[in-house]
Design an enzyme around this catalytic site. Structure first.
Site, PDB file in Angstrom:
ATOM      1  N   GLU A  61       0.839  -1.210   0.000  1.00 27.47           N
ATOM      2  CA  GLU A  61       0.000   0.000   0.000  1.00 27.47           C
ATOM      3  C   GLU A  61       0.871   1.256   0.000  1.00 27.47           C
ATOM      4  O   GLU A  61       2.090   1.187   0.143  1.00 27.47           O
ATOM      5  CB  GLU A  61      -0.939  -0.040   1.217  1.00 27.47           C
ATOM      6  CG  GLU A  61      -1.862  -1.254   1.157  1.00 27.47           C
ATOM      7  CD  GLU A  61      -2.953  -1.262   2.222  1.00 27.47           C
ATOM      8  OE1 GLU A  61      -2.842  -0.520   3.211  1.00 27.47           O
ATOM      9  OE2 GLU A  61      -3.918  -2.038   2.023  1.00 27.47           O
ATOM     10  N   GLU A 108      -1.686 -10.096  -6.174  1.00 22.01           N
ATOM     11  CA  GLU A 108      -1.666 -10.880  -7.418  1.00 22.01           C
ATOM     12  C   GLU A 108      -0.749 -10.237  -8.454  1.00 22.01           C
ATOM     13  O   GLU A 108       0.040 -10.909  -9.112  1.00 22.01           O
ATOM     14  CB  GLU A 108      -3.088 -10.985  -8.010  1.00 22.01           C
ATOM     15  CG  GLU A 108      -4.090 -11.693  -7.119  1.00 22.01           C
ATOM     16  CD  GLU A 108      -4.876 -10.744  -6.230  1.00 22.01           C
ATOM     17  OE1 GLU A 108      -4.259  -9.817  -5.645  1.00 22.01           O
ATOM     18  OE2 GLU A 108      -6.087 -10.931  -6.120  1.00 22.01           O
ATOM     19  N   CYS A 165      -6.811  -7.108 -11.317  1.00 18.21           N
ATOM     20  CA  CYS A 165      -5.904  -8.273 -11.321  1.00 18.21           C
ATOM     21  C   CYS A 165      -6.408  -9.356 -12.273  1.00 18.21           C
ATOM     22  O   CYS A 165      -5.605 -10.046 -12.904  1.00 18.21           O
ATOM     23  CB  CYS A 165      -5.733  -8.809  -9.902  1.00 18.21           C
ATOM     24  SG  CYS A 165      -4.739  -7.690  -8.873  1.00 18.21           S
TER      25      CYS A 165
HETATM   26  N1  THU Z   1      -6.043  -6.379  -2.536  1.00 18.88           N
HETATM   27  C1  THU Z   1      -5.262  -7.352  -3.094  1.00 18.88           C
HETATM   28  O1  THU Z   1      -4.073  -7.477  -2.751  1.00 18.88           O
HETATM   29  N2  THU Z   1      -5.805  -8.165  -4.026  1.00 18.88           N
HETATM   30  C2  THU Z   1      -7.098  -8.084  -4.473  1.00 18.88           C
HETATM   31  O2  THU Z   1      -7.485  -8.836  -5.366  1.00 18.88           O
HETATM   32  C3  THU Z   1      -8.010  -7.111  -3.882  1.00 18.88           C
HETATM   33  C4  THU Z   1      -7.434  -6.176  -2.900  1.00 18.88           C
HETATM   34  C5  THU Z   1      -5.454  -5.478  -1.520  1.00 18.88           C
HETATM   35  C6  THU Z   1      -5.278  -4.064  -1.978  1.00 18.88           C
HETATM   36  C7  THU Z   1      -5.327  -3.312  -0.656  1.00 18.88           C
HETATM   37  O3  THU Z   1      -4.020  -3.264  -0.119  1.00 18.88           O
HETATM   38  C8  THU Z   1      -6.203  -4.155   0.226  1.00 18.88           C
HETATM   39  O4  THU Z   1      -6.290  -5.433  -0.387  1.00 18.88           O
HETATM   40  C9  THU Z   1      -7.601  -3.611   0.439  1.00 18.88           C
HETATM   41  O5  THU Z   1      -8.210  -3.311  -0.764  1.00 18.88           O
END
Ligand code: THU
Length: 137
Positions: free
Chosen positions: A51, A62, A97
């Site tokens: 993040e 992903e 993704c």
């Molecule tokens: N997130 C993922 O890593 N993969 C996904 O397919 C959906 C969301 C993460 C992004 C963010 O850091 C957190 O989950 C909340 O959205």
């Protein structure tokens, strides 16, 4: 790289994804997400979400796993199977993704994620039935 396990097995791939979730940098959402994939060459790649204070710069687990595969194998990189898992949350890969998975995977590639406390497996074509294709007419 895991040894002694068939990493195409959904449970083994989920375990690898779960370990990757432990590396997540998620101070804003607190969603620790991990992804593991097996490439067409049989290599294992993992990724976690990273993040940013400027929220839109966040990258999902992903895509980080996929980009690690491309960085290691080059333009011939393909996805044979992919798993995603989060701590305390259940979801299939987000739409962005799914589109990136489609760039490197056949439509029948299996994508594993948690749903109702168990591993759900869906084909990419079910998750992204009408993905974008760059086809000039
Ligand atoms: N997130 C993922 O890593 N993969 C996904 O397919 C959906 C969301 C993460 C992004 C963010 O850091 C957190 O989950 C909340 O959205």
């Amino acid at each position: 790289m895991a040894t002694g396990e068939n990493m195409l097995d959904a449970e083994a791939l989920m375990k690898a994804a779960s370990a990757a979730a432990g590396q997540a940098y998620a101070p804003y959402s607190r969603a620790m997400v991990g992804c593991a994939l097996i490439s067409g060459s049989g290599n294992l790649y993992r990724g976690c979400n990273v993040e940013n204070a400027s929220f839109g710069l966040t990258i999902c687990a992903e895509r980080n796993a996929i980009f690690a595969g491309v960085a290691a194998e080059g333009a011939g990189f393909r996805i044979a199977r992919l798993a995603v898992i989060a701590r305390g949350l259940e979801f299939p890969p987000c739409g962005a993704c799914r589109q990136v998975i489609a760039e490197f995977a056949d439509a029948d590639v299996l994508v594993c994620f948690m749903s109702g406390g168990r591993i759900e497996t869906m084909m990419l074509r079910e998750l992204l039935p009408a993905g974008f294709k760059f086809e000039l007419i």
